[in-house]
Design an enzyme around this catalytic site. Structure first.
Site, PDB file in Angstrom:
ATOM      1  CB  SER A   9      -0.689   0.024   1.363  1.00  0.00           C
ATOM      2  OG  SER A   9      -1.471   1.202   1.304  1.00  0.00           O
TER       3      SER A   9
ATOM      4  CE1 TYR B 194      -4.602  -2.034   4.837  1.00  0.00           C
ATOM      5  CE2 TYR B 194      -3.722   0.275   4.453  1.00  0.00           C
ATOM      6  CZ  TYR B 194      -4.110  -0.919   4.072  1.00  0.00           C
ATOM      7  OH  TYR B 194      -4.113  -1.200   2.515  1.00  0.00           O
TER       8      TYR B 194
HETATM    9  N1  LIG Z   1      -8.207  -0.818  -2.709  1.00  0.00           N
HETATM   10  C1  LIG Z   1      -7.250   0.306  -2.197  1.00  0.00           C
HETATM   11  O1  LIG Z   1      -7.365   1.196  -2.335  1.00  0.00           O
HETATM   12  C2  LIG Z   1      -6.124  -0.304  -1.570  1.00  0.00           C
HETATM   13  C3  LIG Z   1      -4.936   0.459  -1.397  1.00  0.00           C
HETATM   14  C4  LIG Z   1      -3.690   0.008  -0.769  1.00  0.00           C
HETATM   15  C5  LIG Z   1      -3.458  -1.350  -0.664  1.00  0.00           C
HETATM   16  N2  LIG Z   1      -4.458  -2.001  -1.201  1.00  0.00           N
HETATM   17  C6  LIG Z   1      -4.476  -3.621  -0.740  1.00  0.00           C
HETATM   18  O2  LIG Z   1      -4.857  -4.396  -1.886  1.00  0.00           O
HETATM   19  C7  LIG Z   1      -4.991  -5.669  -1.302  1.00  0.00           C
HETATM   20  C8  LIG Z   1      -6.472  -5.945  -2.339  1.00  0.00           C
HETATM   21  O3  LIG Z   1      -7.554  -5.069  -1.828  1.00  0.00           O
HETATM   22  P1  LIG Z   1      -8.641  -4.850  -2.319  1.00  0.00           P
HETATM   23  O4  LIG Z   1      -8.954  -3.251  -2.693  1.00  0.00           O
HETATM   24  O5  LIG Z   1      -8.995  -5.620  -3.622  1.00  0.00           O
HETATM   25  O6  LIG Z   1      -9.890  -5.345  -1.416  1.00  0.00           O
HETATM   26  P2  LIG Z   1     -10.970  -6.454  -1.343  1.00  0.00           P
HETATM   27  O7  LIG Z   1     -11.764  -6.474  -0.190  1.00  0.00           O
HETATM   28  O8  LIG Z   1     -11.787  -6.166  -2.662  1.00  0.00           O
HETATM   29  O9  LIG Z   1      -9.982  -7.816  -1.649  1.00  0.00           O
HETATM   30  C9  LIG Z   1      -9.406  -8.098  -0.460  1.00  0.00           C
HETATM   31  C10 LIG Z   1      -9.633  -9.727  -0.409  1.00  0.00           C
HETATM   32  O10 LIG Z   1      -9.036 -10.393   0.472  1.00  0.00           O
HETATM   33  C11 LIG Z   1      -9.795 -11.324   1.007  1.00  0.00           C
HETATM   34  N3  LIG Z   1      -9.309 -11.743   2.534  1.00  0.00           N
HETATM   35  C12 LIG Z   1      -9.332 -10.869   3.552  1.00  0.00           C
HETATM   36  N4  LIG Z   1      -8.967 -11.454   4.701  1.00  0.00           N
HETATM   37  C13 LIG Z   1      -8.206 -12.974   4.051  1.00  0.00           C
HETATM   38  C14 LIG Z   1      -7.852 -13.773   4.959  1.00  0.00           C
HETATM   39  N5  LIG Z   1      -7.431 -13.770   6.150  1.00  0.00           N
HETATM   40  N6  LIG Z   1      -7.479 -14.861   4.102  1.00  0.00           N
HETATM   41  C15 LIG Z   1      -7.718 -14.758   2.769  1.00  0.00           C
HETATM   42  N7  LIG Z   1      -8.310 -13.893   2.021  1.00  0.00           N
HETATM   43  C16 LIG Z   1      -8.621 -12.881   2.808  1.00  0.00           C
HETATM   44  C17 LIG Z   1     -11.184 -10.840   1.231  1.00  0.00           C
HETATM   45  O11 LIG Z   1     -12.066 -12.072   1.266  1.00  0.00           O
HETATM   46  C18 LIG Z   1     -11.093 -10.257   0.020  1.00  0.00           C
HETATM   47  O12 LIG Z   1     -11.758 -11.039  -1.263  1.00  0.00           O
HETATM   48  C19 LIG Z   1      -5.347  -5.334   0.088  1.00  0.00           C
HETATM   49  O13 LIG Z   1      -4.025  -6.097   0.490  1.00  0.00           O
HETATM   50  C20 LIG Z   1      -5.042  -4.070   0.433  1.00  0.00           C
HETATM   51  O14 LIG Z   1      -4.596  -3.721   1.653  1.00  0.00           O
HETATM   52  C21 LIG Z   1      -5.815  -1.741  -1.467  1.00  0.00           C
END
Ligand SMILES: NC(=O)c1ccc[n+]([C@@H]2O[C@H](COP(=O)([O-])OP(=O)(O)OC[C@H]3O[C@@H](n4cnc5c(N)ncnc54)[C@H](O)[C@@H]3O)[C@@H](O)[C@H]2O)c1
Ligand SMILES: [Zn+2]
Length: 700
Positions: free
Chosen positions: A577, A590
């Site tokens: 992130s 986080y």
């Molecule tokens: N969307 C953003 O703006 C953003 C920004 C920075 C970082 N990220 C990072 O990107 C990654 C993906 O995020 P996203 O935006 O697609 O979110 P999202 O919630 O759509 O996807 C995350 C997925 O991880 C799964 N998950 C959660 N806990 C879990 C566990 N213990 N074991 C297995 N699966 C698990 C969830 O069920 C979900 O399907 C994350 O690591 C998030 O921190 C996202």
């Protein structure tokens, strides 16, 4: 006939009402699809069907006879109308004048495009003359296991006579081509009442005057063979007797999971291979039997079986009663190198002056006593189909060796098929493989926004993908969507909590069994949480640490273990992130957990380098679209943190970015694809920010 075994017989599925609505090409397609829907009638991609249809010539409007025949490639079971080549029958007949004899038969293939009717772009197959010169209107050529069992028996001709009398004739083995077409024409002329012919070591031809009758004849003849074999073999034990016991299903899987990455590593040095595991009853009966080593050494018979499964399978040295897996693994390199030497020997013995260069000398089929069969090929569908073909070959060997002596194709004939210049030309025409062809990727959090976009990107580049996620409903939905888009073969899913050591191990073993190993890990599963430090409970803190830091550690450790066993290098990408680099208000748990991910990636880049394992990081920021994170509390909390309402938040992030652009899941997927592909082969320990520009997260 065969009253006690009706379940084993082929059923007539012809629907007259439906057929009545179809024109002749439509009926031909209907018949083809019905025949191809049962693997006992023909193997995948094997056999072909035809009809000679009166049609108006597009230039003169006059009636002319057009041969509709399955074109090159394709599969009768799943083909559509555009899978047929169409050729003027009178031009095909005229070709006979140009024929210079069997040593020049391959040149006749060059004339076929000149016979094309109505500018049809579908290329004609090598089997076209086999249909053209049979005078009957409807012709089926199938590869039924029961018929090949007879065709591959030492006394196949006598058996054919015994079973079918003069109804069905016999032609000895001949490589399909123009000459065999003329043999068939002669046969029909001399035997006007026959309804078909068995081709030695190959398959069946049947014919009739209507589409429905042709279908019926084909079924009737195959059923007669099934029935006859059934009566002859009822009291016999298949393949001699069983000398190994079948291990319980879970243990079989476990052994396959151990073996597959090791084999994959040893055979993928030139080209990445995908694996497939099969422990069906037919396979288990064969691999546990007394006669398996001798029969396996004979190779397969039908040229189709043979082309897909190589000259012969490799028997893995494993004894289910002693279960010494370490010894089995230790012996693999030597076993494979012996196989490759033998293959090179076969190539040298059989090659001609103009033969193409030797192809991959590694085995395709691996037989493991007590456990089952593993196949490896350049992609999943090919590996799966190779297993289907070897199962067809097992069925043939079972029946054939019970009623007679089974014969493989003679070595030189096998070689002449494998290295046929026309076959080589077909290979050369194949499209260039995609950049991730043969690679296997596991994407954690694969059901989420960024995870599913990344999976889509990797699939579109030819990778096989396992989606791992904790959310069962969303996981099923996402994997179905991706299977619809990319096919069932290449997408798999596994329920997995990244914080649970056992589940992580199980998911990797599952990946090995599904595809043979792993090349790419995208560690992406995540959550977001927001709270000022005074209000951050230990529980919340630990949750962030567990999923983001510990979870990334657990999946990478497992990936490293498998990558090291394969010794083919590999690529790991962490989706961290912007907050891993830049502090953010009210989200210390986080941000800290994300920062740990980045440092873990760097440590692993250091450790993995010598093994060619690259570890890199992609830092997203504010990817609101498609993200589950941004549909829950986090959205409100972030809005509160910036004193905005939730609608204003996207605009706020966009405004905050240097480039003033929204960041989409596809943007993260693109950076991830770059970091797992060979385009970034010289990068490790790197970070790519995909955040539309943010000065706080500039690396230094
Ligand atoms: N969307 C953003 O703006 C953003 C920004 C920075 C970082 N990220 C990072 O990107 C990654 C993906 O995020 P996203 O935006 O697609 O979110 P999202 O919630 O759509 O996807 C995350 C997925 O991880 C799964 N998950 C959660 N806990 C879990 C566990 N213990 N074991 C297995 N699966 C698990 C969830 O069920 C979900 O399907 C994350 O690591 C998030 O921190 C996202
Ligand atoms: Zn054939």
């Amino acid at each position: 006939m065969c009253a006690d075994h009706t379940s084993k017989l082929l059923q007539n599925l012809w629907d007259q009402d439906h057929a009545a609505t179809l024109d002749e090409p439509g009926k031909l397609l209907y018949r083809s699809n019905l025949l191809g829907s049962d693997k006992r009638i023909t193997n995948y991609g094997g056999g072909n069907t035809s009809a000679k249809v009166k049609m108006a010539d597009p230039l003169s409007g006059d009636d002319t006879t057009v041969l509709w025949v399955k074109g090159s490639g394709g599969d009768v079971g799943t083909m559509k109308l555009d899978g047929f080549a169409t050729l003027y029958q009178d031009k095909l007949d005229a070709l006979q004048k140009l024929y210079r004899g069997v040593e020049f038969e391959d040149e006749m293939v060059g004339y076929l495009p000149h016979c094309t009717f109505d500018l049809n772009a579908r290329a004609s197959s090598i089997d076209t003359p086999l249909h053209a010169y049979v005078p009957q209107v409807h012709v089926d050529h199938m590869h039924p296991d029961a018929i090949i069992a007879i065709a591959a028996a030492e006394d196949g001709q006598a058996l054919t006579q015994e079973i079918f009398g003069d109804d069905i004739g016999w032609l000895p083995w001949k490589r399909p081509g123009y000459e065999l077409g003329l043999w068939l024409a002669d046969y029909c002329k001399n035997n006007p009442d026959a309804r078909g012919v068995v081709l030695g070591s190959h398959g069946l031809f049947t014919w009739a005057s209507s589409a429905e009758q042709c279908y019926e004849v084909t079924l009737e003849i195959i059923n007669k063979a099934i029935c006859w074999l059934e009566k002859k073999t009822a009291k016999l034990t298949a393949f001699g007797k069983a000398i190994h016991s079948v291990l319980p299903a879970e243990q079989r899987q476990h052994i396959a999971e151990q073996l597959m990455p090791e084999i994959r590593g040893l055979i993928s040095q030139e080209q990445y291979k995908i694996g497939h595991f099969d422990d069906s009853d037919a396979v288990l009966e064969f691999v546990c039997s007394e006669q398996m080593p001798d029969l396996a050494a004979l190779g397969t018979s039908c040229p189709d079986h043979f082309l897909r499964t190589k000259i012969k399978p490799l028997i893995v040295g494993y004894n289910p009663s002693t279960n010494n897996q370490e010894a089995t693994l230790a012996e693999l390199p030597e076993l494979l190198s012996r196989y490759r030497d033998e293959y090179a020997g076969y190539f040298d013995r059989c090659k001609h002056a103009d033969s193409p260069a030797m192809r991959d000398p590694n085995p395709v089929v691996y037989l493991i006593p007590g456990v089952g069969m593993i196949t490896f090929a350049k992609d999943k569908a090919t590996a799966r189909i190779s297993a289907e073909f070897y199962t067809n070959a097992i069925n043939v060997m079972r029946e054939s060796s019970a009623v007679s002596i089974y014969c493989g194709l003679p070595e030189q004939e096998a070689f002449d098929i494998e290295y046929w210049l026309l076959e080589e030309a077909k290979l050369q025409r194949m499209p260039k493989s995609k950049s991730l062809a043969g690679r296997v990727a596991l994407v954690t959090g694969g059901a989420g926004g960024i995870g599913s976009a990344t999976a889509t990107r990797l699939l579109s580049e030819g990778a096989c993908v396992v989606l791992a996620d904790i959310d069962k409903a969303l996981l099923d939905e996402t994997s179905h969507q991706l299977q619809d888009a990319f096919g069932k073969d290449v997408v798999s899913s596994v329920l997995m909590d990244v914080t649970d050591e056992n589940q992580v191990e199980t998911a990797f073993r599952f990946t090995a069994r599904e595809f043979g190993g792993i090349d790419i890990l995208v560690s992406n599963a995540g959550i977001a949480s927001s709270a000022p430090v005074e209000e951050t409970t230990l529980e919340l803190w630990n949750k962030n640490m567990d999923i983001l830091s510990t979870g990334y550690f657990l999946v990478s450790r497992e990936a490293f273990r498998m990558l090291r066993r394969q010794n083919l290098g590999g690529a790991v990408v962490f989706i961290a992130s912007k907050n891993a680099l830049a502090a953010s208000p009210g989200a210390s748990a986080y941000c800290t957990a994300k920062a740990a991910e980045v440092h873990l990636a760097r440590c692993l880049a250091l450790e993995g380098a010598e093994g060619g394992i690259r570890v890199n990081v992609v830092n997203p920021d504010a990817v609101l679209q498609g993200s589950k994170i941004w549909s829950g509390d986090w959205l409100q909390q972030r809005a509160d943190a910036y004193g905005k309402d939730t609608e204003e938040l996207q605009a706020h992030y966009l405004e905050r970015s240097l480039l003033k652009r929204a960041v989409l899941p596809e943007d993260i997927a693109e950076a991830t694809y770059f970091l797992v592909s060979d385009a970034s082969a010289k990068s490790t320990g790197n970070i790519i920010n995909v955040d539309a520009g943010n000065v706080q997260s500039f690396t230094r």
